[in-house]
Design a protein around this motif. Structure first.
Motif, PDB file in Angstrom:
ATOM      1  N   THR A 246       0.866  -1.183   0.000  1.00  0.00           N
ATOM      2  CA  THR A 246       0.000   0.000   0.000  1.00  0.00           C
ATOM      3  C   THR A 246       0.904   1.234   0.000  1.00  0.00           C
ATOM      4  N   PHE A 247       0.402   2.341  -0.513  1.00  0.00           N
ATOM      5  CA  PHE A 247       1.262   3.512  -0.666  1.00  0.00           C
ATOM      6  C   PHE A 247       0.416   4.775  -0.687  1.00  0.00           C
ATOM      7  N   GLU A 248       1.100   5.885  -0.425  1.00  0.00           N
ATOM      8  CA  GLU A 248       0.424   7.179  -0.355  1.00  0.00           C
ATOM      9  C   GLU A 248       0.336   7.849  -1.722  1.00  0.00           C
ATOM     10  N   GLU A 260      11.717   5.965   2.175  1.00  0.00           N
ATOM     11  CA  GLU A 260      11.219   5.402   3.434  1.00  0.00           C
ATOM     12  C   GLU A 260       9.933   6.098   3.868  1.00  0.00           C
ATOM     13  N   GLY A 261       8.959   5.305   4.254  1.00  0.00           N
ATOM     14  CA  GLY A 261       7.702   5.840   4.749  1.00  0.00           C
ATOM     15  C   GLY A 261       6.649   6.105   3.699  1.00  0.00           C
ATOM     16  N   SER A 263       5.663   3.906   1.349  1.00  0.00           N
ATOM     17  CA  SER A 263       4.880   2.699   1.079  1.00  0.00           C
ATOM     18  C   SER A 263       4.950   1.764   2.276  1.00  0.00           C
ATOM     19  N   GLN A 264       3.991   0.875   2.373  1.00  0.00           N
ATOM     20  CA  GLN A 264       3.941  -0.090   3.468  1.00  0.00           C
ATOM     21  C   GLN A 264       3.742  -1.496   2.900  1.00  0.00           C
ATOM     22  N   HIS A 266       2.451  -5.357   3.851  1.00  0.00           N
ATOM     23  CA  HIS A 266       1.613  -6.111   4.784  1.00  0.00           C
ATOM     24  C   HIS A 266       1.758  -7.607   4.489  1.00  0.00           C
TER      25      HIS A 266
END
Length: 351
Positions: A246-248, A260-261, A263-264, A266
């Motif tokens: 997932t990503f912003e 860094e930060g 995208s995430q 899971h």
């Protein structure tokens, strides 16, 4: 009686935009090959391919691994490109960790094949098909793997004839609609990819993609979750648990992927068991379709409302830092990083 250690040629760097990613992957693999039981099984011979294509070994290669910073290089005489370090003769199995063109596209694999020394990963065919998005999509279509609608075009259609280009854009617009994604066919790490929502953006994106590659693919946009599955093995490959990205940002571009930060990850993804099984089966099918070997990461789109699964692409030499998706998927499946690199070397020797 002490067994002789296997001399592993860790080959990294390379002539691509993913040079720095390659160094980071190689540093993680080097550490893993010197940890625990692996330290008693393997000797590492780091060999660094500079940005100018020159191969170096010894202290210089070790310094790059330790610093994780590329060497500053100058243009070189082409004859230097074939002056390999003497350490090359000592290598018993290669572990190439070069991402992108001139590393995972079959060119390096052809050279290693001619050296007649085993190497980790896919051979010429699997690497080449896995790298070229158009050839990959054609192979997947032949195998019956579902994909989003797409068009393939050539640079000559974009640049050579000003009469053809507007008509081409009109056809793409009518066929795929907006949003759609324009991608160079032979680059990794989302380099050169653009999401477009209008005719003018399409023209600009095609012109940009043509500057990267003479083959271009345009894909219809789809509102879907982005899922990834790791594959490990040769003739009887196994699939990992499923991960989700997932990503912003607007899409998973280069900056989002490596900042860094932004995208995430899971792992495991929250999915129905039947969807997990389907994706794992499709990942193995894709692996066999392109004749991959050793390792690959297969990426998918999942439309939750309709439970449709589309294969996106296969990456035959994915990022390999401890924080990359591929090793994290195997860690969650029960194979830690040190065990993973050991298995990959053993699969290379088996192949």
């Amino acid at each position: 009686m002490t067994m002789a250690k296997i001399r592993v040629g860790l080959l990294f760097g390379g002539r691509s935009g993913e040079h720095e990613v390659s160094i980071n992957s190689a540093a993680a693999i080097a550490q893993a090959l010197q940890t625990g039981d692996n330290a008693n099984k393997y000797d590492i011979l780091p060999i660094y391919i500079q940005k100018n294509g020159v191969w170096v070994a010894g202290d210089t290669a070790n310094e790059v691994l330790d610093s994780k910073a590329p060497l500053a290089t100058e243009e070189t005489n082409p004859s230097q490109l074939w002056q390999f370090p003497t350490q090359v003769q000592e290598v018993e199995v290669w572990f190439p960790v070069l991402h992108g063109p001139n590393g995972e596209d079959g060119t390096l694999q052809g050279l290693l094949t001619l050296m007649q020394v085993p190497f980790v990963g896919s051979g010429v065919l699997g690497s080449a098909v896995g790298m070229d998005k158009i050839a990959m999509k054609m192979a997947f279509a032949q195998a019956g793997l579902p994909q989003v609608k797409y068009r393939a075009v050539e640079r000559s259609q974009v640049w050579s004839n000003p009469c053809i280009f507007p008509k081409l854009c009109d056809e793409i617009e009518a066929d795929l609609g907006y949003p759609c994604f324009v991608k160079p066919a032979n680059l990794g790490s989302s380099v050169g990819i653009a999401k477009v929502r209008s005719h003018s953006e399409l023209e600009t994106a095609l012109d940009s993609a043509a500057s990267y590659d003479r083959r271009i693919v345009i894909e219809a946009g789809v509102n879907a979750r982005e899922l990834e599955c790791a594959v490990l093995g040769n003739d009887n490959p196994k699939a990992s648990v499923i991960g989700e990205v997932t990503f912003e940002g607007d899409f998973y571009d280069y900056e989002t992927k490596y900042t860094e930060g932004r995208s995430q990850i899971h792992i495991p993804a929250n999915l129905p068991e039947k969807i997990v099984s389907q994706i794992q089966e499709m990942a193995i099918q894709a692996f066999k379709t392109v004749d991959a070997a050793g390792l690959a990461r297969v990426d998918f789109f999942y439309v939750e409302e309709t439970e449709e699964i589309y294969i996106n692409e296969i990456n035959t030499l994915p990022g390999f830092t401890k924080f990359s998706m591929y090793p994290q998927l195997w860690k969650a499946t029960g194979i830690n990083f040190e065990q993973l690199v050991d298995q990959l070397v053993q699969f290379a020797l088996e192949k």
